[in-house]
Design an enzyme around this catalytic site. Structure first.
Site, PDB file in Angstrom:
ATOM      1  N   HIS A 150       0.819  -1.209   0.000  1.00 30.73           N
ATOM      2  CA  HIS A 150       0.000   0.000   0.000  1.00 30.73           C
ATOM      3  C   HIS A 150       0.855   1.263   0.000  1.00 30.73           C
ATOM      4  O   HIS A 150       0.457   2.295  -0.554  1.00 30.73           O
ATOM      5  CB  HIS A 150      -0.953  -0.017   1.198  1.00 30.73           C
ATOM      6  CG  HIS A 150      -2.186  -0.820   0.936  1.00 30.73           C
ATOM      7  ND1 HIS A 150      -2.767  -1.629   1.875  1.00 30.73           N
ATOM      8  CD2 HIS A 150      -2.947  -0.950  -0.181  1.00 30.73           C
ATOM      9  CE1 HIS A 150      -3.838  -2.207   1.362  1.00 30.73           C
ATOM     10  NE2 HIS A 150      -3.961  -1.813   0.112  1.00 30.73           N
ATOM     11  N   GLU A 181     -25.178   3.895 -22.715  1.00 30.85           N
ATOM     12  CA  GLU A 181     -24.401   2.691 -22.422  1.00 30.85           C
ATOM     13  C   GLU A 181     -24.985   1.465 -23.096  1.00 30.85           C
ATOM     14  O   GLU A 181     -24.372   0.397 -23.089  1.00 30.85           O
ATOM     15  CB  GLU A 181     -24.374   2.446 -20.906  1.00 30.85           C
ATOM     16  CG  GLU A 181     -23.788   3.592 -20.111  1.00 30.85           C
ATOM     17  CD  GLU A 181     -24.019   3.420 -18.621  1.00 30.85           C
ATOM     18  OE1 GLU A 181     -23.109   2.914 -17.940  1.00 30.85           O
ATOM     19  OE2 GLU A 181     -25.109   3.786 -18.139  1.00 30.85           O
ATOM     20  N   ASP A 209     -19.460   0.059 -20.610  1.00 31.33           N
ATOM     21  CA  ASP A 209     -20.628  -0.793 -20.805  1.00 31.33           C
ATOM     22  C   ASP A 209     -21.094  -0.793 -22.252  1.00 31.33           C
ATOM     23  O   ASP A 209     -21.523  -1.826 -22.775  1.00 31.33           O
ATOM     24  CB  ASP A 209     -21.775  -0.360 -19.885  1.00 31.33           C
ATOM     25  CG  ASP A 209     -21.694  -1.010 -18.514  1.00 31.33           C
ATOM     26  OD1 ASP A 209     -21.318  -2.192 -18.444  1.00 31.33           O
ATOM     27  OD2 ASP A 209     -21.992  -0.337 -17.503  1.00 31.33           O
TER      28      ASP A 209
END
Length: 841
Positions: free
Chosen positions: A467, A704, A728
């Protein structure tokens, strides 16, 4: 209450579980049981039941007895590293077995020299339901001897045949790195909403599904199968919810294969390190090169500044059980309250993972057990975290092993509160221009660090997906990890050249090398500075045509950074951040506070808020949606809003209340028909009048679905604007699920067919004078941006970090050039040909 028996699956010397050389088993972290040092290479069934888990390497099998106990048998220590060599499995998952059936055969003579130990473990993994009354932990056991005596605790589920109270499912992980911290946190969070037990199994090991650390310790990878068992009232609904979450990726991107590292797995060839007898420190003039692993590419020059942290002495004995328990609870509360305060971007994701560690039930239970034995809160907490960190660090999956740093970080933060000795030695406090060298950087030590303060970060240990490395990437700090012992030879103050792309550190370089690197750094800084300076202005093509470039945002705190990168507003606020990871939907006032904060960050610039987009790959634990054969073609986006009108109306009211009126716009996802937009607009108008707002608000549709693009002319009659969601739109246009590994590589928004749909949408919008934006991934691609402009798009909403380059790219072109490029792209053979065109434009 009748006793149950688990018979010995091995022949050999019986030992207490604590004698296992594997600390995971010895510490009871998997469950209670015993150990056996085998003298015959056969593993046999300890009961009559069903095989519920087998490891691909053949070294571990779990059998669920008909009476309910689940028995994990794990042959040897680190036998997984043999990848099945020397093992032959004789059963498969789901197979019925009777007591004494051969499960696995193994070649003791071949295996024993290759592993630390052949001491094997026999574990009851559902210890909450079955208590061990007696265990044979000395002498010799033969096949079929009574090894464990159990009794039901009364908390077991109704039974495998009672599907209303106990549901089991198996599902493959399709996320690139398995259950690392963030997806594990998503799964544990969802499991906690179920009142009964949730058990997750993989690799022959079963764990508490409500524990983030336990889930991470499974060591799962892409493609692994998770066996999930849900017990208790409402098990079927909970299992459906967990299945949807896992299939949807648990907050991670669905992938077509194991994930790549942030940088190359193998450093590029470089000059060989200079030999140094006895590992003596490098001296001026050495011109030595040492190599590590690239985490964040970039070039830097500067003096080495070592960074470490002082050891804190912890009192072993406490002041009383209740006193120490309360001290620990108070410290956990303090740390939880300040973790992630004001965090955004990568830091926000890290903070979320750290909060989940704080909430982990097994950590707290382990610490409180030591407190009950008389230990101090800090001693007990440190021990619990150290044990779990050791488990994670020992995992074969490097990404999961790197999460051990998160465990150590959270441990240190809690201990600092308990001892009153807060760590002030953060990276932000180091001299500007330093090349920081540390054994390991913890995420909390990056607090307050800003881009440009440090020249580079070097770590002796650590990994490219830790991280701390992810945060460094977000700040653009060149970073190298895993330098190893050679890093100890670099003196404090030594001048070094860092080429993080290659993973090289040159210690005491020559003057010629220094001059060359300074030139490279100056050129890079100049180019980036020029792009950022130009990005603060309105974006216009070379012929003066206006193109707006907005930023995509996902939470509070990201707006100021986007504006600094040149964002002229927010073209997509993903409002899902308000609805996820909670037990109930946010209230109107809660939503208003978040939207208003983002609007304030943008300083009066436009804020386009997408209404809640869930369903399909983004379910919510508290939103009861029907189970669907294909959720991507079911209740998604606006369909969910219309099916849950109260939730949608609450969100609309919150958006309408943001001040000043006029900065916000409403964007509706997954629109397929005019009737859907008419219904939403009616709601908006009703709520606008209800709150007494006289000013109108713009309402637009996301394009989309191919049908929406084709029907853009009709939709434009009831929409104020369009925004194309290329992610999408591409998968629906190509009939390729972007989460399906078999086809995901072909999901490319630069496919000429997808570009043709965007042009149709732009032409339909132009007929009514409506603006068309693109807020999908293609808007952040410098190769795609000119083509989109040429198709008729007049607004691009990109990832903030991409904005300066996007503006610089399209500002250098005229609309005629963009249109000519788009026309050629529409006639290209495929996306690869389109990219080739863009590269030569």
């Amino acid at each position: 209450m009748s006793s149950l028996y688990v018979f010995s699956p091995l022949s050999g010397r019986a030992l207490p579980l604590a004698a296992s050389p594997d600390p995971v088993f010895a510490g009871g972290m998997v469950g209670d049981g015993l150990a056996i040092d085998p003298d015959v290479g056969e593993l046999r069934s300890p009961c009559t039941g069903t095989v519920i888990a087998t490891h691909a390497s053949g070294h571990a099998v779990t059998v669920r007895a008909d009476e309910g106990p689940e028995v994990l048998m794990h042959v040897g220590v680190d036998t997984v590293t043999l990848a099945g060599a020397g093992f032959t499995a004789h059963v498969a998952e789901g197979q019925r077995v009777t007591k004494g059936d051969l499960l696995v055969s193994f070649d003791i003579a071949a295996v024993r020299p290759k592993v630390p130990s052949l001491i094997s473990m026999v574990i009851i993994t559902n210890g909450d339901a079955f208590k061990i009354l007696a265990a044979t932990t000395s002498g010799t056991l033969s096949f079929g001897d009574a090894a464990l005596t159990l009794v039901s605790t009364g908390t077991a589920a109704a039974g495998a045949d009672d599907v209303s109270d106990s549901v089991s499912l198996s599902v493959a992980l399709r996320i690139p790195h398995g259950l690392h911290a963030r997806p594990a946190a998503q799964l544990a969070n969802a499991a906690k909403t179920h009142g009964g037990s949730v058990t997750v199994s993989a690799h022959g090991k079963s764990v508490n599904g409500k524990s983030v650390v336990a889930l991470m310790s499974l060591g799962t990878r892409f493609g692994d199968t998770l066996d999930v068992r849900v017990d208790g009232a409402g098990a079927e609904a909970a299992a459906d919810m967990l299945l949807d979450l896992i299939v949807g990726g648990l907050g991670d991107t669905i992938s077509d294969g194991p994930g790549d590292e942030l940088a190359s797995e193998t450093p590029s060839p470089a000059s060989a390190p200079l030999p140094s007898p006895l590992g003596e420190p490098f001296v001026p003039g050495a011109n030595a090169v040492i190599r590590g692993r690239s985490a964040v590419a970039g070039v830097a020059l500067g003096p080495i500044v070592r960074h470490g942290r002082a050891e804190v002495e912890l009192p072993p004995n406490g002041q009383g059980i209740e006193v120490e328990r309360q001290r620990l609870r108070n410290a956990l509360t303090v740390v939880a309250a300040r973790i992630g305060d004001g965090a955004s971007g990568a830091r926000a994701g890290v903070a979320e993972a750290h909060r989940e560690i704080l909430d982990d039930p097994e950590l707290a239970e382990t610490a409180e057990a030591d407190i009950a034995a008389g230990r101090s809160a800090e001693w007990a907490w440190a021990k619990a975290c150290a044990r779990q960190a050791e488990v994670l660090a020992g995992l074969a999956d490097a990404r999961l092993a790197e999460r051990a740093a998160d465990m150590r970080d959270v441990s240190a933060q809690v201990i600092a509160v308990l001892t009153g000795k807060e760590n002030t030695a953060t990276l932000a406090s180091l001299p500007a221009g330093s090349v920081v060298l540390a054994d390991e950087i913890l995420p909390s030590e990056t607090a307050g660090l800003v881009a440009g303060h440090l020249a580079a970060i070097l770590m002796r240990d650590g990994g490219p997906t830790s991280h701390a490395a992810i945060i460094a990437a977000g700040l653009g700090i060149p970073t190298i990890v895993a330098l190893g012992p050679e890093a100890d030879r670099i003196p404090d103050g030594a001048e070094v050249i860092v080429d993080a792309g290659l993973g090289n550190v040159t210690v005491f370089p020559t003057e010629g090398e220094v001059d060359a690197v300074r030139g490279r750094i100056a050129e890079r800084v100049e180019r980036k500075a020029a792009q950022r300076a130009a990005a603060s202005s309105e974006c216009r093509l070379s012929d003066g045509k206006r193109i707006e470039v907005f930023g995509n945002l996902g939470r509070v705190g990201e707006g100021k950074g986007a504006v600094a990168e040149g964002a002229e507003g927010c073209g997509l606020l993903r409002s899902e951040f308000l609805f996820q990871d909670r037990a109930a939907a946010p209230t109107e006032d809660e939503q208003l506070a978040e939207y208003q904060a983002i609007a304030d960050e943008l300083g009066g610039r436009p804020l386009i808020i997408r209404t809640l987009d869930v369903g399909g790959d983004k379910p919510l634990a508290y939103l009861s949606l029907p189970k669907e054969e294909n959720p991507f073609l079911g209740l998604r986006g606006v369909r969910v809003g219309l099916a849950q009108p109260d939730m949608l109306r609450t969100q609309i009211r919150a958006i309408l209340r943001v001040k000043p009126y006029g900065v916000t716009r409403i964007m509706v996802p997954m629109v397929a028909s005019v009737s859907e937009m008419v219904a939403v607009r009616a709601m908006v108008e009703q709520e606008r009048q209800a709150i007494g707002r006289s000013e109108p608000i713009e309402v637009g549709a996301m394009i989309e679905i191919p049908a929406a693009a084709v029907a853009a002319r009709q939709l434009a009659e009831v929409c104020d604007f369009f925004s194309v969601g290329t992610n999408d739109l591409t998968q629906y246009a190509l009939a390729m699920d972007r989460g399906n590994p078999a086809v995901a590589a072909g999901v490319d928004a630069l496919h000429p067919g997808v570009l043709g749909l965007i042009r149709i949408a732009c032409e339909g919008a132009a007929a009514r004078g409506r603006m068309v934006a693109v807020c999908g991934g293609a808007a952040s691609d410098p190769l795609a941006a000119p083509i989109l402009v040429g198709l008729g798009v007049t607004e691009l909403s990109a990832a903030p970090a991409a904005i300066p380059e996007i503006k610089a790219t399209i500002s250098a072109l005229s609309f005629a050039q963009c249109k000519a490029l788009a026309d050629k792209a529409l006639l290209a053979d495929g996306p690869d040909a389109v990219r080739a065109l863009a590269l030569t434009a």
